[in-house]
Design a protein around this motif. Structure first.
Motif, PDB file in Angstrom:
ATOM      1  N   HIS A 129       0.685  -1.074   0.105  1.00 45.49           N
ATOM      2  CA  HIS A 129      -0.250  -0.065   0.047  1.00 45.49           C
ATOM      3  C   HIS A 129       0.301   0.821  -0.052  1.00 45.49           C
ATOM      4  O   HIS A 129       0.336   2.396  -0.542  1.00 45.49           O
ATOM      5  CB  HIS A 129      -0.731  -0.218   1.244  1.00 45.49           C
ATOM      6  CG  HIS A 129      -2.341  -1.257   1.225  1.00 45.49           C
ATOM      7  ND1 HIS A 129      -2.652  -0.528  -0.025  1.00 45.49           N
ATOM      8  CD2 HIS A 129      -2.114  -2.396   1.308  1.00 45.49           C
ATOM      9  CE1 HIS A 129      -4.264  -1.872   0.324  1.00 45.49           C
ATOM     10  NE2 HIS A 129      -3.885  -2.806   0.674  1.00 45.49           N
ATOM     11  N   LYS A 130       2.055   1.406   0.629  1.00 45.55           N
ATOM     12  CA  LYS A 130       3.096   2.663   0.757  1.00 45.55           C
ATOM     13  C   LYS A 130       3.252   2.587  -0.596  1.00 45.55           C
ATOM     14  O   LYS A 130       3.622   4.296  -1.193  1.00 45.55           O
ATOM     15  CB  LYS A 130       4.255   2.216   1.377  1.00 45.55           C
ATOM     16  CG  LYS A 130       4.414   2.303   2.903  1.00 45.55           C
ATOM     17  CD  LYS A 130       4.892   2.476   4.025  1.00 45.55           C
ATOM     18  CE  LYS A 130       4.492   2.714   5.400  1.00 45.55           C
ATOM     19  NZ  LYS A 130       5.757   3.006   6.406  1.00 45.55           N
ATOM     20  N   GLY A 131       3.902   1.998  -1.516  1.00 45.34           N
ATOM     21  CA  GLY A 131       3.987   1.240  -3.121  1.00 45.34           C
ATOM     22  C   GLY A 131       2.971   1.790  -3.724  1.00 45.34           C
ATOM     23  O   GLY A 131       2.902   2.670  -4.917  1.00 45.34           O
ATOM     24  N   ARG A 132       1.476   1.400  -3.380  1.00 49.11           N
ATOM     25  CA  ARG A 132       0.159   2.410  -4.322  1.00 49.11           C
ATOM     26  C   ARG A 132       1.041   3.903  -3.914  1.00 49.11           C
ATOM     27  O   ARG A 132      -0.156   5.071  -4.704  1.00 49.11           O
ATOM     28  CB  ARG A 132      -0.399   1.712  -3.968  1.00 49.11           C
ATOM     29  CG  ARG A 132      -0.776  -0.097  -4.479  1.00 49.11           C
ATOM     30  CD  ARG A 132      -2.177  -0.980  -3.683  1.00 49.11           C
ATOM     31  NE  ARG A 132      -3.558   0.325  -4.975  1.00 49.11           N
ATOM     32  CZ  ARG A 132      -4.521  -0.104  -4.019  1.00 49.11           C
ATOM     33  NH1 ARG A 132      -4.599  -0.390  -3.401  1.00 49.11           N
ATOM     34  NH2 ARG A 132      -5.544   1.148  -4.744  1.00 49.11           N
ATOM     35  N   LEU A 133       0.846   4.443  -2.387  1.00 42.24           N
ATOM     36  CA  LEU A 133       0.322   5.491  -2.596  1.00 42.24           C
ATOM     37  C   LEU A 133       1.230   6.638  -2.911  1.00 42.24           C
ATOM     38  O   LEU A 133       1.738   7.307  -3.276  1.00 42.24           O
ATOM     39  CB  LEU A 133       0.198   5.683  -0.950  1.00 42.24           C
ATOM     40  CG  LEU A 133       0.452   7.609  -0.181  1.00 42.24           C
ATOM     41  CD1 LEU A 133      -0.857   8.442  -0.896  1.00 42.24           C
ATOM     42  CD2 LEU A 133       0.849   7.150   1.264  1.00 42.24           C
ATOM     43  N   ALA A 134       2.544   5.461  -2.714  1.00 45.63           N
ATOM     44  CA  ALA A 134       3.609   6.564  -4.117  1.00 45.63           C
ATOM     45  C   ALA A 134       3.614   6.666  -5.423  1.00 45.63           C
ATOM     46  O   ALA A 134       3.907   7.907  -6.000  1.00 45.63           O
ATOM     47  CB  ALA A 134       5.001   5.474  -3.994  1.00 45.63           C
ATOM     48  N   ARG A 135       3.321   6.176  -5.336  1.00 47.72           N
ATOM     49  CA  ARG A 135       2.690   5.639  -7.334  1.00 47.72           C
ATOM     50  C   ARG A 135       1.723   6.986  -7.484  1.00 47.72           C
ATOM     51  O   ARG A 135       1.900   7.643  -8.396  1.00 47.72           O
ATOM     52  CB  ARG A 135       2.281   4.411  -7.554  1.00 47.72           C
ATOM     53  CG  ARG A 135       2.043   4.334  -9.517  1.00 47.72           C
ATOM     54  CD  ARG A 135       1.642   3.227  -9.592  1.00 47.72           C
ATOM     55  NE  ARG A 135       0.536   2.825 -11.015  1.00 47.72           N
ATOM     56  CZ  ARG A 135       1.937   2.490 -12.481  1.00 47.72           C
ATOM     57  NH1 ARG A 135       3.314   2.709 -12.525  1.00 47.72           N
ATOM     58  NH2 ARG A 135       0.979   2.929 -13.423  1.00 47.72           N
TER      59      ARG A 135
END
Length: 247
Positions: free
Chosen positions: A201-207
């Motif tokens: 989910h941090k990866g999705r937010l970063a994207r």
């Protein structure tokens, strides 16, 4: 805006870039420390048993020691393509359109135990070194990085969104950063901190933040971008956010 990402233990192998050249990296004020750490890590790699102990890995991972021995000569790759794993799978940097990739390279940075801070366009070799570790003759990485890295982060323009994990957040504090954690919520509404899904989910937010057409400049902007990306993000305090995931 600056989005601080944690690195990953796993790194993509190979690369088609020239060997490491610190002079070409962003934040040149970190280069003296980078050189000391690269030299120390490549030197200890000459003693495999000692290196395994320093890195906290087993004999089955001796290839990681071999990578460290070749830090100055191995091929490089852009930092956002070097790191792998759950967070970076969700970020999926290679799928971005050219304009989005340019934004990502400008907005995202990775906290690195070896290089301190790397931007998307910084070319780095594959390596193994954890933020909570130490190196012979230099001490803990926290004691090495804090004096030089904190001023760099303090000088960052605009909003800073901190997605780093604990060991890497300890390398340098960032006053005024927006901190983000991930919580799992069950059917009864009870919440708890999660680990594996945390990275995804941090990866999705970063994207989402990297690809936002307008650069986020406030906590409200981050909340708006997250909502448009289908993420449930709540404000816990003035500069503390949580991504809520249904269990």
């Amino acid at each position: 805006m600056l989005v601080l990402l944690p690195p990953s233990e796993t790194k993509a192998a190979g690369g088609d870039g020239a060997p490491l050249e610190l002079a070409g990296m962003s934040h040149p004020e970190l280069n003296e420390t980078r050189r000391e750490l690269v030299d120390a890590l490549s030197t200890v790699a000459g003693d495999v048993p000692r290196s395994l102990e320093v890195l906290g890995i087993s004999e089955r991972q001796v290839d990681e020691v071999e990578r460290n021995a070749e830090l100055w000569s191995s091929p490089t790759a852009p930092a956002l393509e070097r790191y792998t794993g759950v967070l970076y799978d969700a970020l999926d940097i290679r799928s971005l359109e050219p304009a989005q990739r340019k934004q990502a390279d400008g907005r995202l940075a990775v906290a690195s135990a070896l290089f301190g801070l790397v931007r998307g366009t910084d070319s780095i070799p594959a390596y193994r070194l954890s933020g909570g570790g130490s190196l012979p003759g230099l001490g803990t990485l926290r004691s090495v990085w804090r004096p030089v890295l904190e001023p760099v982060l303090a000088a960052a323009d605009g909003l800073v969104v901190d997605l780093r994990s604990g060991a890497y957040a300890a390398l340098a504090k960032v006053s005024g950063a927006v901190e983000v954690r991930v919580l799992s919520e069950d059917a009864s509404g009870k919440r708890k901190v999660v680990s594996h899904h945390n990275k995804s989910h941090k990866g999705r937010l970063a994207r989402a933040l990297a690809c936002a057409p307008e650069e986020p400049r406030s906590v409200e902007d981050v909340l708006d971008v997250a909502a448009r990306a289908g993420l449930r993000v709540e404000r816990e305090a003035d500069r503390k956010l949580c991504v809520v995931v249904t269990a």
